[in-house]
Design an enzyme around this catalytic site. Structure first.
Site, PDB file in Angstrom:
ATOM      1  N   ASP A  75      30.618  57.748  71.532  1.00 50.77           N
ATOM      2  CA  ASP A  75      30.929  57.588  70.106  1.00 50.77           C
ATOM      3  C   ASP A  75      29.788  56.926  69.351  1.00 50.77           C
ATOM      4  OD1 ASP A  75      31.330  55.170  71.416  1.00 50.77           O
ATOM      5  OD2 ASP A  75      33.492  55.171  71.138  1.00 50.77           O
ATOM      6  N   ASP A 144      44.053  48.101  72.497  1.00 47.01           N
ATOM      7  CA  ASP A 144      45.267  48.890  72.240  1.00 47.01           C
ATOM      8  C   ASP A 144      45.325  50.152  73.115  1.00 47.01           C
ATOM      9  OD1 ASP A 144      43.267  50.418  71.139  1.00 47.01           O
ATOM     10  OD2 ASP A 144      44.001  50.315  69.068  1.00 47.01           O
ATOM     11  N   HIS A 146      42.875  52.379  73.557  1.00 50.64           N
ATOM     12  CA  HIS A 146      42.127  53.566  73.093  1.00 50.64           C
ATOM     13  C   HIS A 146      40.975  53.878  74.039  1.00 50.64           C
ATOM     14  CE1 HIS A 146      39.628  50.703  70.358  1.00 50.64           C
ATOM     15  NE2 HIS A 146      38.762  51.205  71.213  1.00 50.64           N
ATOM     16  N   GLU A 151      42.102  56.231  68.691  1.00 51.56           N
ATOM     17  CA  GLU A 151      43.100  55.193  68.463  1.00 51.56           C
ATOM     18  C   GLU A 151      44.495  55.724  68.783  1.00 51.56           C
ATOM     19  OE1 GLU A 151      42.036  52.334  68.020  1.00 51.56           O
ATOM     20  OE2 GLU A 151      40.665  52.053  66.340  1.00 51.56           O
TER      21      GLU A 151
HETATM   22  C1  GLP Z   1      34.979  50.251  71.241  1.00 47.84           C
HETATM   23  C2  GLP Z   1      34.408  51.539  71.803  1.00 47.84           C
HETATM   24  C3  GLP Z   1      35.102  51.911  73.089  1.00 47.84           C
HETATM   25  C4  GLP Z   1      35.105  50.732  74.037  1.00 47.84           C
HETATM   26  C5  GLP Z   1      35.834  49.583  73.397  1.00 47.84           C
HETATM   27  C6  GLP Z   1      35.950  48.371  74.294  1.00 47.84           C
HETATM   28  O1  GLP Z   1      36.186  50.466  70.621  1.00 47.84           O
HETATM   29  N1  GLP Z   1      34.510  52.630  70.897  1.00 47.84           N
HETATM   30  O2  GLP Z   1      34.451  53.023  73.670  1.00 47.84           O
HETATM   31  O3  GLP Z   1      35.709  51.100  75.243  1.00 47.84           O
HETATM   32  O4  GLP Z   1      35.130  49.236  72.225  1.00 47.84           O
HETATM   33  O5  GLP Z   1      34.831  47.554  74.188  1.00 47.84           O
HETATM   34  P1  GLP Z   1      34.555  46.315  75.115  1.00 47.84           P
HETATM   35  O6  GLP Z   1      34.089  46.868  76.405  1.00 47.84           O
HETATM   36  O7  GLP Z   1      33.486  45.547  74.396  1.00 47.84           O
HETATM   37  O8  GLP Z   1      35.820  45.564  75.250  1.00 47.84           O
END
Ligand code: GLP
Length: 268
Positions: A75, A144, A146, A151
């Site tokens: 993303d 959440d 995702h 989402e």
């Molecule tokens: C963002 C990204 C996700 C990632 C998530 C968790 O929302 N788009 O791809 O998995 O963050 O991030 P973290 O690993 O910092 O908790």
């Protein structure tokens, strides 16, 4: 879906990095390697940082090479300049790509500043197909549940496209934007749940108590659009690599089952 529970974050990252190194090296030793590069899907976020550190060391030490690897990131924020320190383009180069032997031409990251965002997403899907499909998609999970920026309520069959971030996700990501959720871009381009599920293998990292609800919903909640990660229950080669803290909300029965069945994968 496999759930491999390691004692802590470091061991989770060690397991995942060794798994990726083995996957690339096994691929390189096989016949398909002469026809196309290994295709690796990659995430941003704090979760994969320990994996990237280990892969960088392994590459420097000659245990793995990314010369014959194509990457596709999950993303990217919309309307954030590519060279902004918090763009996922910057994140990936700072934390990974600048330190390995990958050919820059083999790096694919969605362009959140493209003039036609849907065309950019359609073309990204076409590029994944042209590369031969994703061999291994590494991912993280939102609090959440995702996956990428899909989402809750995003279709479990979704493809790469434009996503609107929830207030919750913008609040969680505000830590990278001066703790101000309004500075977090409101939209992002993201691979779809269906895009991730098309990968031949998926490995998801889930670490820490803040992710306990996501892990529980994914593992025990059934396939459910409220937790897009749960689509992986329908994948025939998906693994969640997690740590003990992330298991805080699992039933004792589920926890014991996974510790027992995957005992030989647990690192000391
Ligand atoms: C963002 C990204 C996700 C990632 C998530 C968790 O929302 N788009 O791809 O998995 O963050 O991030 P973290 O690993 O910092 O908790």
């Amino acid at each position: 879906m496999k759930v491999i529970i390691q004692k802590d974050y470091d061991l989770m990252c060690q397991w995942a990095s060794e798994h990726i190194i083995n996957a690339i090296n096994e691929y390189e030793a096989g016949e398909t390697a002469a026809t196309r590069p290994f295709v690796l899907g990659l995430p941003t976020g704090s979760s994969p940082l320990g994996v990237y550190e280990r892969l960088i060391k392994a590459c420097a030490g000659g245990r793995v090479s990314f010369k014959n690897v194509i990457t596709f990131n999950m993303d990217e924020y919309v309307d954030l300049p590519k060279d902004h320190p918090e763009s996922y383009w910057s994140f990936m180069h700072t934390n990974f790509f600048d330190h390995i032997d990958i050919d820059p031409a083999n790096i694919n990251i969605l362009d959140g500043n493209a003039a036609d965002l849907q065309a950019e997403c359609d073309e990204y899907e076409a590029r994944i197909t042209a590369a031969g499909g994703i061999d291994l998609f590494l991912g993280g999970a939102g609090e959440d549940g995702h996956i990428a920026f899909n989402e809750p309520f995003t279709s479990l069959a979704s493809r790469t496209g434009l996503r609107t971030l929830t207030s919750d996700t913008r609040a969680v990501n505000a830590r990278f934007f001066d703790d101000d959720p309004t500075l977090v871009p409101a939209q992002a381009l993201s691979v779809g749940v269906g895009t991730v599920c098309d990968a031949r293998e998926v490995v998801i990292l889930i670490s820490g108590r803040k992710k306990a609800r996501a892990l529980r919903d994914c593992v025990e909640g059934g396939v459910n659009q409220m937790c897009t990660l749960s689509a992986l229950n329908m994948h025939n080669n998906a693994t969640i690599a997690c740590d003990e803290d992330a298991c805080a909300q699992l039933k004792v029965e589920s926890y014991k089952y996974f510790k027992d069945v995957y005992a030989n994968e647990i690192l000391q």
